[in-house]
Design an enzyme around this catalytic site. Structure first.
Site, PDB file in Angstrom:
ATOM      1  CG  HIS A  82      -0.232  -0.236   2.514  1.00 51.47           C
ATOM      2  ND1 HIS A  82       0.715   0.599   3.042  1.00 51.47           N
ATOM      3  CD2 HIS A  82      -0.326  -1.269   3.387  1.00 51.47           C
ATOM      4  CE1 HIS A  82       1.157   0.110   4.180  1.00 51.47           C
ATOM      5  NE2 HIS A  82       0.551  -1.035   4.417  1.00 51.47           N
TER       6      HIS A  82
HETATM    7  P1  TYD Z   1      -1.955  -2.547   7.340  1.00 52.22           P
HETATM    8  O1  TYD Z   1      -1.406  -1.146   7.448  1.00 52.22           O
HETATM    9  O2  TYD Z   1      -2.589  -2.920   6.032  1.00 52.22           O
HETATM   10  O3  TYD Z   1      -0.798  -3.593   7.644  1.00 52.22           O
HETATM   11  P2  TYD Z   1       0.665  -3.711   6.957  1.00 52.22           P
HETATM   12  O4  TYD Z   1       1.593  -3.250   7.975  1.00 52.22           O
HETATM   13  O5  TYD Z   1       0.855  -5.114   6.551  1.00 52.22           O
HETATM   14  O6  TYD Z   1       0.750  -2.763   5.877  1.00 52.22           O
HETATM   15  O7  TYD Z   1      -2.966  -2.787   8.542  1.00 52.22           O
HETATM   16  C1  TYD Z   1      -3.550  -4.049   8.773  1.00 52.22           C
HETATM   17  C2  TYD Z   1      -4.891  -3.836   9.464  1.00 52.22           C
HETATM   18  O8  TYD Z   1      -4.727  -3.167  10.707  1.00 52.22           O
HETATM   19  C3  TYD Z   1      -5.859  -2.998   8.647  1.00 52.22           C
HETATM   20  O9  TYD Z   1      -7.161  -3.570   8.799  1.00 52.22           O
HETATM   21  C4  TYD Z   1      -5.849  -1.662   9.319  1.00 52.22           C
HETATM   22  C5  TYD Z   1      -5.490  -1.979  10.749  1.00 52.22           C
HETATM   23  N1  TYD Z   1      -4.699  -0.907  11.385  1.00 52.22           N
HETATM   24  C6  TYD Z   1      -5.247  -0.132  12.389  1.00 52.22           C
HETATM   25  O10 TYD Z   1      -6.419  -0.304  12.783  1.00 52.22           O
HETATM   26  N2  TYD Z   1      -4.483   0.842  12.972  1.00 52.22           N
HETATM   27  C7  TYD Z   1      -3.213   1.076  12.578  1.00 52.22           C
HETATM   28  O11 TYD Z   1      -2.518   1.980  13.133  1.00 52.22           O
HETATM   29  C8  TYD Z   1      -2.646   0.274  11.528  1.00 52.22           C
HETATM   30  C9  TYD Z   1      -1.245   0.486  11.053  1.00 52.22           C
HETATM   31  C10 TYD Z   1      -3.433  -0.701  10.961  1.00 52.22           C
END
Ligand code: TYD
Length: 147
Positions: free
Chosen positions: A53
Site C-alpha cells: 500500500h
Molecule cells: P496494514 O497497514 O494494512 O498492515 P501492513 O503493515 O501489513 O501494511 O494494517 C492491517 C490492518 O490493521 C488494517 O485492517 C488496518 C489496521 N490498522 C489499524 O487499525 N491501525 C493502525 O494503526 C494500523 C497500522 C493498521
C-alpha cells in the site's frame, strides 16, 4: 529538493551497555515529524509479506526491532530494497511511496513510527490506482525513491 519527500536511512542513537543496548527516537529530532502514532507488527509467520500500500499524507519510519525483513519502496518508476535487521536503524518512507515488506523471519518485530493517526482513507491499496495517483502528482510532490 524537499528532504521530507525522500527515502532515507536514519541511524538512531545507541547507548551500548554490557547489560544490553538502548536506542531511542524523539519526534522532530530523529524522525523529521512530530510522532502521532507507533504501531508494531509481530507474530508474523516466517516467509510472510506485509504492506502492499501507499499513504497519501502519512510519513513513516520503519525499523526491525528484532529479526529481519526486506523493505521495498517504489514510486512506480524507481525502487529501493533495504534489508532491515538492526534495531537502531530506521527507513523514512515518504508520503506517496508504495511499500512491500517480504521475507519476514520468524520472531521479527517491526516498529513503525508514523506522522499521522490511523485513517483508512489515507491508504491506497490497489497498485493500479496507486500508479494513476502518483503519476498525477506534481513533480515536486512525488516521493523521491533513491538512497
Ligand atoms: P496494514 O497497514 O494494512 O498492515 P501492513 O503493515 O501489513 O501494511 O494494517 C492491517 C490492518 O490493521 C488494517 O485492517 C488496518 C489496521 N490498522 C489499524 O487499525 N491501525 C493502525 O494503526 C494500523 C497500522 C493498521
Amino acid at each position: 529538493m524537499n528532504l521530507q519527500n525522500k527515502v532515507r536511512i536514519i541511524e538512531f542513537p545507541k547507548i551500548c551497555d554490557p547489560r544490553g543496548n538502548l536506542s531511542f527516537v524523539e519526534g522532530g529530532r530523529h524522525v523529521p515529524f512530530p510522532i502521532r502514532r507507533v504501531f508494531f507488527i509481530y507474530d508474523v509467520p516466517g516467509g510472510e509479506t506485509r504492506g502492499g500500500h501507499a499513504h497519501r499524507t502519512c510519513q513513516e519510519v520503519v525499523t526491525a526491532v528484532s529479526g529481519s525483513f526486506d523493505l521495498i519502496i517504489t514510486d512506480g518508476r524507481e525502487q529501493v530494497l533495504v534489508h532491515m535487521n538492526r534495531a537502531n536503524m530506521g527507513v523514512l518512507v515518504p508520503a506517496g511511496a508504495w511499500i512491500t515488506m517480504p521475507n519476514f523471519t520468524t520472531g521479527t518485530v517491526l516498529m513503525c513510527i508514523a506522522s499521522e493517526e490511523y485513517e483508512e482513507e489515507d491508504y491506497i491499496r490497489d497498485y493500479d490506482e496507486y500508479l494513476r495517483y502518483v503519476q498525477a502528482l506534481p513533480e515536486g510532490e512525488r516521493p523521491v525513491v533513491a538512497l
